[in-house]
Design an enzyme around this catalytic site. Structure first.
Site, mmCIF file in Angstrom:
data_model
loop_
_atom_site.group_PDB
_atom_site.id
_atom_site.type_symbol
_atom_site.label_atom_id
_atom_site.label_comp_id
_atom_site.label_asym_id
_atom_site.label_seq_id
_atom_site.Cartn_x
_atom_site.Cartn_y
_atom_site.Cartn_z
ATOM 1 N N HIS A 155 0.818 -1.225 0.000
ATOM 2 C CA HIS A 155 0.000 0.000 0.000
ATOM 3 C C HIS A 155 0.845 1.266 0.000
ATOM 4 O O HIS A 155 0.339 2.344 -0.306
ATOM 5 C CB HIS A 155 -0.931 -0.008 1.219
ATOM 6 C CG HIS A 155 -2.033 -1.005 1.093
ATOM 7 N ND1 HIS A 155 -3.326 -0.664 0.772
ATOM 8 C CD2 HIS A 155 -2.036 -2.363 1.207
ATOM 9 C CE1 HIS A 155 -4.072 -1.752 0.707
ATOM 10 N NE2 HIS A 155 -3.309 -2.802 0.972
ATOM 11 N N ASP A 358 3.451 9.336 -0.593
ATOM 12 C CA ASP A 358 2.247 8.591 -0.239
ATOM 13 C C ASP A 358 2.038 7.501 -1.281
ATOM 14 O O ASP A 358 2.201 7.766 -2.476
ATOM 15 C CB ASP A 358 1.036 9.534 -0.246
ATOM 16 C CG ASP A 358 0.071 9.250 0.894
ATOM 17 O OD1 ASP A 358 -0.021 8.082 1.296
ATOM 18 O OD2 ASP A 358 -0.588 10.190 1.366
HETATM 19 P P1 ADQ Z 1 -3.089 6.039 4.891
HETATM 20 O O1 ADQ Z 1 -1.678 6.489 5.047
HETATM 21 O O2 ADQ Z 1 -3.857 5.854 6.153
HETATM 22 O O3 ADQ Z 1 -3.172 4.700 4.029
HETATM 23 P P2 ADQ Z 1 -5.016 7.394 2.999
HETATM 24 O O4 ADQ Z 1 -4.902 6.691 1.696
HETATM 25 O O5 ADQ Z 1 -5.186 8.859 2.834
HETATM 26 O O6 ADQ Z 1 -3.760 7.196 3.965
HETATM 27 O O7 ADQ Z 1 -6.268 6.788 3.742
HETATM 28 C C1 ADQ Z 1 -6.725 7.345 4.916
HETATM 29 C C2 ADQ Z 1 -8.184 6.925 5.138
HETATM 30 O O8 ADQ Z 1 -8.507 7.246 6.474
HETATM 31 C C3 ADQ Z 1 -9.130 7.690 4.232
HETATM 32 O O9 ADQ Z 1 -10.168 6.854 3.835
HETATM 33 C C4 ADQ Z 1 -9.639 8.812 5.154
HETATM 34 O O10 ADQ Z 1 -10.945 9.250 4.880
HETATM 35 C C5 ADQ Z 1 -9.593 8.152 6.503
HETATM 36 N N1 ADQ Z 1 -9.359 9.209 7.517
HETATM 37 C C6 ADQ Z 1 -8.285 10.015 7.618
HETATM 38 N N2 ADQ Z 1 -8.480 10.872 8.639
HETATM 39 C C7 ADQ Z 1 -9.674 10.607 9.161
HETATM 40 C C8 ADQ Z 1 -10.455 11.162 10.219
HETATM 41 N N3 ADQ Z 1 -10.032 12.188 10.938
HETATM 42 N N4 ADQ Z 1 -11.654 10.617 10.484
HETATM 43 C C9 ADQ Z 1 -12.091 9.578 9.745
HETATM 44 N N5 ADQ Z 1 -11.420 9.030 8.734
HETATM 45 C C10 ADQ Z 1 -10.238 9.530 8.444
HETATM 46 C C11 ADQ Z 1 -2.224 3.796 3.410
HETATM 47 C C12 ADQ Z 1 -1.177 4.447 2.494
HETATM 48 C C13 ADQ Z 1 -1.852 5.280 1.420
HETATM 49 C C14 ADQ Z 1 -2.841 4.413 0.654
HETATM 50 C C15 ADQ Z 1 -3.761 3.645 1.588
HETATM 51 C C16 ADQ Z 1 -4.606 2.634 0.839
HETATM 52 O O11 ADQ Z 1 -0.284 5.261 3.262
HETATM 53 O O12 ADQ Z 1 -0.900 5.839 0.530
HETATM 54 O O13 ADQ Z 1 -3.620 5.240 -0.194
HETATM 55 O O14 ADQ Z 1 -3.030 2.945 2.584
HETATM 56 O O15 ADQ Z 1 -3.810 1.806 0.051
#
Ligand code: ADQ
Length: 453
Positions: A155, A358
């Site tokens: 990921h 990311d």
């Molecule tokens: P993350 O680093 O966690 O994931 P991201 O892809 O942005 O980053 O996903 C975060 C998820 O958490 C999103 O669905 C977002 O809505 C949710 N989220 C964030 N803050 C929140 C809050 N305050 N309340 C509720 N929900 C919240 C890792 C990798 C990424 C990759 C994903 C999926 O680091 O690059 O995109 O996995 O593969």
């Protein structure tokens, strides 16, 4: 039909906002609903004498949660996964704290997970392993005689060779990855970097690689979201959304939503907002920046340091620019229900997604999905997020360039409606095609194709 067996560090339904299990659960929802499945991972529990695995059912999925000992939790999770692999794969060599004992704990945790899995596994199961916590799992399972198809999806980014080589055990990890049948990445550049680190693999046709006495496949599968569900969510009335709108009045909203993680580029983003206010006195009082950043990995010292840094930076901006009726930056350290987040995104004129690195970044895709088609907001997106490959309608910035982020903020806030609509339309088409369901099914069919009947 054989089962789909998903293995990830966290299982769904744990953590404040679901952690990785949460994001992953959304991504895998459609695939899990289609077939009988099992999902196994760490339950979140830490115990000196771990109890037997806990079991739950969610629709067609049996969920099995395994506890960790304190020693494994520290060595495997806090140290090797989150203080070595995470910073290394995000190009933050200065934050890597390598110790041999932590690698031993990492291997031991993978053996521990494998043991729990062996009790569950059936001959016709297809195994799908997720993320950097579990790189050695296929090798461990093969050593125990497992011949089932095993796929792996990373990921997070795969680093450039010269960065990866700084990890003393990089070769062991790469060799372990050859034990999967399919190794999937978010972007082609991640995949190419993985092939590069292999040295000179004897390549077969297409993306097939022959090395370490094994033949395996590599592929690119950009993860998506459930776009239509998220768009529908965003369009629904929301009490919190209404409260936010009432609070904003005529002010334009810029929003950032991230786990509180140093890969997300938050200090530079906050500095850029300060720079924007400094340069644009006319915008003072007319814009509001809401940064939602729930605390994550609080047990790791670098995360605590980041929190202190951001508390200070947010306080300085508010101290300098706030007025009796205007707080320039609202900084909130908690999670929100998805419906609330969707409503907030929809209300925003600007989405700020500026990670230093990311794998993908699902917030960027959620922001696009949530926009009202007749008056969409503008996404400001780091060129170092995997999502930048697909979202060409965004204003792309280099997250190390604070002036560039400040410029993009001004441009986004002042962008005419027709340009906003055409940029958004391009991105919405992409996120509507490359959905979570598409991601999972593409991966699973590529995995099935590695074992032609
Ligand atoms: P993350 O680093 O966690 O994931 P991201 O892809 O942005 O980053 O996903 C975060 C998820 O958490 C999103 O669905 C977002 O809505 C949710 N989220 C964030 N803050 C929140 C809050 N305050 N309340 C509720 N929900 C919240 C890792 C990798 C990424 C990759 C994903 C999926 O680091 O690059 O995109 O996995 O593969």
């Amino acid at each position: 039909m054989g089962r789909l067996v998903v293995i990830s560090n966290r299982i769904p339904g744990h953590g404040t906002r679901g952690g990785n299990g949460g994001g992953l659960a959304v991504g895998l929802n459609a695939a899990l609903a289609k077939r009988p499945s099992l999902w196994l991972g760490w339950s979140g529990e830490v115990a000196e004498t771990p109890p037997p695995p806990e079991r739950r059912h969610s629709r067609r999925t049996e969920i099995v949660g395994v506890a960790l000992t304190p020693a494994l939790h520290a060595g495997f999770y806090a140290n090797f996964a989150n203080s070595i692999l995470w910073p290394l794969f995000h190009y933050r060599l200065g934050l890597v704290e390598y110790r041999r004992a932590d690698y031993a704990a990492y291997l031991e945790a993978n053996e521990w997970i494998a043991s729990a899995l062996m009790n569950e596994l059936r001959p016709d199961d297809t195994i799908w392993v997720h993320d950097y916590h579990l790189i050695p799992l296929a090798k461990v399972l093969r050593a125990r005689g497992v011949t089932n198809p095993i796929g792996y999806f990373l990921h997070i980014p795969f680093p450039a060779t010269e960065v990866f080589r700084c990890l003393p055990v990089y070769r062991e990890l790469v060799e372990a990855m050859a034990h999967y049948d399919l190794v999937g990445f978010q972007t082609e550049s991640d995949r190419i970097q993985f092939v590069d680190v292999l040295g000179a693999p004897e390549k077969r046709a297409g993306d097939t690689i022959e090395m370490f006495g094994r033949v395996f496949q590599t592929g690119v599968f950009p993860i998506g979201i459930d776009t239509s569900a998220f768009a529908a969510f965003a369009a629904k009335p929301s009490v919190d959304g209404e409260r936010l709108a009432a609070n904003l009045g005529d002010r334009k909203l810029a929003i950032g939503v991230d786990r509180l993680d140093y890969s997300k580029g938050l200090p530079n983003r906050v500095a850029a907002y300060g720079e924007f206010l400094e340069r644009n006195p006319d915008w003072r009082g007319k814009v509001q920046y809401l940064q939602i950043a729930p605390i994550s990995r609080g047990e790791v010292s670098n995360y605590r340091a980041l929190r202190r840094e951001l508390d200070g930076a947010a306080g300085r901006i508010n101290g300098k620019y706030a007025d009796f009726d205007w707080t320039p930056l609202r900084y909130v350290n908690r999670g929100f229900p998805r419906g609330t987040l969707a409503a907030f995104y929809r209300r925003a004129r600007v989405g700020l997604v500026t990670p230093l690195r990311d794998g993908m970044n699902l917030v960027a895709k959620e922001f696009v999905a949530a926009q009202p088609p007749d008056d969409p907001g503008v996404l400001i997106l780091s060129e170092f997020a995997g999502a930048a490959v697909e979202l060409s309608g965004a204003l792309t910035i280099n997250p190390y360039d604070i002036d560039a982020i400040a410029d993009a903020l001004q441009r986004a806030l002042e962008m005419p409606l027709d340009e906003r609509v055409s940029r958004w339309r391009a991105d919405f088409d992409v996120v509507s095609t490359n959905t979570a369901a598409f991601w999972a099914e593409s991966f699973l069919s590529a995995l099935a194709a590695t074992r032609p009947a």
